[in-house]
Design an enzyme around this catalytic site. Structure first.
Site, mmCIF file in Angstrom:
data_model
loop_
_atom_site.group_PDB
_atom_site.id
_atom_site.type_symbol
_atom_site.label_atom_id
_atom_site.label_comp_id
_atom_site.label_asym_id
_atom_site.label_seq_id
_atom_site.Cartn_x
_atom_site.Cartn_y
_atom_site.Cartn_z
ATOM 1 N N ALA A 69 0.869 -1.183 0.000
ATOM 2 C CA ALA A 69 0.000 0.000 0.000
ATOM 3 C C ALA A 69 0.900 1.225 0.000
ATOM 4 C CB ALA A 69 -0.883 -0.020 1.244
ATOM 5 N N GLY A 114 0.372 -4.976 0.867
ATOM 6 C CA GLY A 114 -0.782 -5.043 -0.034
ATOM 7 C C GLY A 114 -0.495 -5.835 -1.307
ATOM 8 N N GLU A 117 -1.002 -9.325 -0.417
ATOM 9 C CA GLU A 117 -2.447 -9.507 -0.205
ATOM 10 C C GLU A 117 -3.210 -9.585 -1.527
ATOM 11 O OE1 GLU A 117 -2.375 -6.115 2.460
ATOM 12 O OE2 GLU A 117 -3.103 -7.356 4.106
ATOM 13 N N GLU A 137 4.097 -4.848 7.488
ATOM 14 C CA GLU A 137 3.361 -3.735 8.108
ATOM 15 C C GLU A 137 3.834 -3.411 9.517
ATOM 16 O OE1 GLU A 137 1.989 -6.157 6.348
ATOM 17 O OE2 GLU A 137 0.571 -5.305 4.918
HETATM 18 N N1 COA Z 1 4.562 3.088 -0.863
HETATM 19 C C1 COA Z 1 4.931 4.247 -1.448
HETATM 20 N N2 COA Z 1 6.055 4.354 -2.199
HETATM 21 C C2 COA Z 1 6.811 3.252 -2.323
HETATM 22 C C3 COA Z 1 6.487 2.024 -1.725
HETATM 23 C C4 COA Z 1 5.294 1.956 -0.968
HETATM 24 N N3 COA Z 1 4.882 0.842 -0.395
HETATM 25 N N4 COA Z 1 7.458 1.135 -2.031
HETATM 26 C C5 COA Z 1 8.343 1.788 -2.809
HETATM 27 N N5 COA Z 1 7.961 3.056 -2.986
HETATM 28 C C6 COA Z 1 8.639 4.100 -3.756
HETATM 29 C C7 COA Z 1 9.820 4.666 -3.017
HETATM 30 O O1 COA Z 1 9.423 5.664 -2.094
HETATM 31 C C8 COA Z 1 10.624 5.222 -4.154
HETATM 32 O O2 COA Z 1 10.055 6.430 -4.579
HETATM 33 P P1 COA Z 1 11.005 7.720 -4.859
HETATM 34 O O3 COA Z 1 11.926 7.262 -5.964
HETATM 35 O O4 COA Z 1 10.061 8.787 -5.285
HETATM 36 O O5 COA Z 1 11.742 7.983 -3.593
HETATM 37 C C9 COA Z 1 10.381 4.200 -5.271
HETATM 38 O O6 COA Z 1 9.184 3.548 -4.943
HETATM 39 C C10 COA Z 1 11.466 3.174 -5.396
HETATM 40 O O7 COA Z 1 11.623 2.535 -4.135
HETATM 41 P P2 COA Z 1 13.024 2.397 -3.384
HETATM 42 O O8 COA Z 1 12.743 2.229 -1.931
HETATM 43 O O9 COA Z 1 13.941 3.504 -3.772
HETATM 44 O O10 COA Z 1 13.558 1.035 -4.013
HETATM 45 P P3 COA Z 1 14.597 0.012 -3.357
HETATM 46 O O11 COA Z 1 14.970 -0.927 -4.421
HETATM 47 O O12 COA Z 1 15.657 0.728 -2.645
HETATM 48 O O13 COA Z 1 13.738 -0.775 -2.249
HETATM 49 C C11 COA Z 1 11.814 -1.931 -1.410
HETATM 50 C C12 COA Z 1 12.672 -1.597 -2.642
HETATM 51 C C13 COA Z 1 10.572 -2.692 -1.881
HETATM 52 C C14 COA Z 1 12.622 -2.836 -0.463
HETATM 53 C C15 COA Z 1 11.429 -0.637 -0.684
HETATM 54 O O14 COA Z 1 10.879 0.263 -1.637
HETATM 55 C C16 COA Z 1 10.416 -0.811 0.401
HETATM 56 O O15 COA Z 1 10.750 -1.273 1.494
HETATM 57 N N6 COA Z 1 9.132 -0.456 0.163
HETATM 58 C C17 COA Z 1 8.102 -0.512 1.154
HETATM 59 C C18 COA Z 1 7.646 -1.939 1.363
HETATM 60 C C19 COA Z 1 6.554 -2.000 2.416
HETATM 61 O O16 COA Z 1 6.793 -1.770 3.578
HETATM 62 N N7 COA Z 1 5.350 -2.335 1.970
HETATM 63 C C20 COA Z 1 4.219 -2.485 2.863
HETATM 64 C C21 COA Z 1 3.476 -1.221 2.994
HETATM 65 S S1 COA Z 1 2.144 -1.381 4.119
#
Ligand code: COA
Length: 264
Positions: A69, A114, A117, A137
Site C-alpha cells: 500500500a 498489499g 495480499e 506492516e
Molecule cells: N509506498 C509508497 N512508495 C513506495 C512504496 C510503498 N509501499 N514502495 C516503494 N515506494 C517508492 C519509493 O518511495 C521510491 O520512490 P522515490 O523514488 O520517489 O523515492 C520508489 O518507490 C522506489 O523505491 P526504493 O525504496 O527507492 O527502491 P529500493 O529498491 O531501494 O527498495 C523496497 C525496494 C521494496 C525494499 C522498498 O521500496 C520498500 O521497502 N518499500 C516498502 C515496502 C513495504 O513496507 N510495503 C508495505 C506497505 S504497508
C-alpha cells in the site's frame, strides 16, 4: 485490444487478458487511484466476464509486482480515512477472489504488504525465482489491512503466517514455494507470463461452467465447516447434471471424441 487506465493496462489476448499494474516509479504501490481502478475492472468482470476464460495479473517492470500500500498516502491518514482505504483494498481482494474465471498472480519481484495480499486474493501465485513476499506492516507500526491477517494463514497455516506477520520479514521465492504460497517458480518474467498463459490454455479446454462452479464452491468452502462445505459441493455437483457442458463432456468421453464445451 488494450484498454488503458491511469495506473493499469488490460491487454486482451484471445480468451484471456493480461492485467498489468503500471506505476513503476513507485514500484506499483497501491494508492487510492490504483485500488479504485482495480475495483472497477474486477467488479465489471464480475457482472460481465466478456467471454474471458482467465486473467494473468502482473506488475510493470522487473522489480516489483506491488511493493505494498502507498506508505506516503497512508502516512497522514485519519482513522476514518484509513477505514475507507482498508475497506477499498479489501473490496478489491474480494472482487479478485470472486471473479468468474481463474486469476493467476504472476509475481515478478516484490510482493510486500498489499502486494502479497493482492496476490493471495488470486486463485494461485506463480513467481520468478527472484520474487520477494512478506507482510512488513509491523515495521511501519501497522497491521495488514487488505486481508493478510486472514488469507495468509489459510494458505500456509496459522503458525507460519503468525511468524511472518509478527516479524515482518521478507520471504524469498524459494521459501514461498516450499510453504505453498507460490505454486510454480520461473527463471525470467517472460517465462513466468508464458507459464501462466500455458496454464490458462489448459483451463480453457475444459468446461468453463465447471471451472466457474468449482471456483465458487472452493471459495465458499474457505469459510465453512467441512460438513457445510460438503453440502454446498453436493448442491452444485447435482445441479451441474442439468448443464449442457456436463452432457457433452460425458457423451464425448463415451463416443471417444474431444468435447465441445459451450460454457452453459
Ligand atoms: N509506498 C509508497 N512508495 C513506495 C512504496 C510503498 N509501499 N514502495 C516503494 N515506494 C517508492 C519509493 O518511495 C521510491 O520512490 P522515490 O523514488 O520517489 O523515492 C520508489 O518507490 C522506489 O523505491 P526504493 O525504496 O527507492 O527502491 P529500493 O529498491 O531501494 O527498495 C523496497 C525496494 C521494496 C525494499 C522498498 O521500496 C520498500 O521497502 N518499500 C516498502 C515496502 C513495504 O513496507 N510495503 C508495505 C506497505 S504497508
Amino acid at each position: 485490444m488494450t484498454t488503458s487506465y491511469e495506473t493499469l493496462t488490460v491487454e486482451r489476448k484471445g480468451d484471456f487478458a493480461l492485467l498489468t499494474l503500471n506505476r513503476p516509479d513507485k514500484l506499483n504501490a497501491l494508492n487510492s487511484t490504483v485500488l479504485s481502478e482495480l475495483k472497477t475492472v474486477f467488479e465489471a468482470w464480475g457482472k460481465d466476464s466478456e467471454g474471458l476464460k482467465g486473467v494473468v495479473f502482473t506488475g510493470s517492470g522487473d522489480k516489483a509486482f506491488i511493493a505494498g500500500a502507498d506508505i506516503a498516502q497512508m502516512s497522514d491518514m485519519t482513522v476514518d480515512e484509513a477505514h475507507a482505504f482498508g475497506f477499498l483494498g479489501q473490496s478489491v481482494t474480494l472482487a479478485i477472489e470472486n471473479a468468474p474465471f481463474p486469476v493467476i498472480a504472476a509475481v515478478n519481484g516484490f510482493a510486500l504488504g498489499g502486494g502479497c495480499e493482492m496476490a493471495m486474493a488470486c486463485d494461485f501465485i506463480y513467481a520468478t525465482n527472484t520474487a520477494v513476499f512478506g507482510q512488513p506492516e509491523v515495521k511501519l507500526g501497522l497491521i495488514p489491512g487488505f486481508g493478510g491477517t486472514q488469507r495468509l494463514a489459510k494458505l500456509i497455516g496459522r503458525a507460519r503466517a503468525k511468524e511472518i506477520v509478527y516479524t515482518g520479514r521478507n520471504v524469498k521465492a524459494e521459501e514461498a514455494y516450499r510453504v505453498g504460497l507460490v505454486v510454480s517458480l520461473f527463471e525470467t518474467k517472460d517465462d513466468l507470463l508464458a507459464g501462466a498463459f500455458k496454464t490458462l490454455d489448459y483451463v480453457s479446454k475444459v468446461s468453463p461452467n465447471a471451472v466457474k462452479l468449482s471456483k465458487k464452491v472452493m471459495i465458499e468452502g474457505n469459510d465453512l465447516t467441512v460438513e457445510q462445505g460438503l453440502q454446498t459441493e453436493l448442491a452444485q455437483f447435482s445441479a451441474i447434471f442439468s448443464s449442457e457442458d456436463m452432457k457433452e463432456g460425458c457423451l464425448a468421453f463415451v463416443e471417444k471424441r474431444p468435447a465441445q464445451f459451450k460454457g452453459c
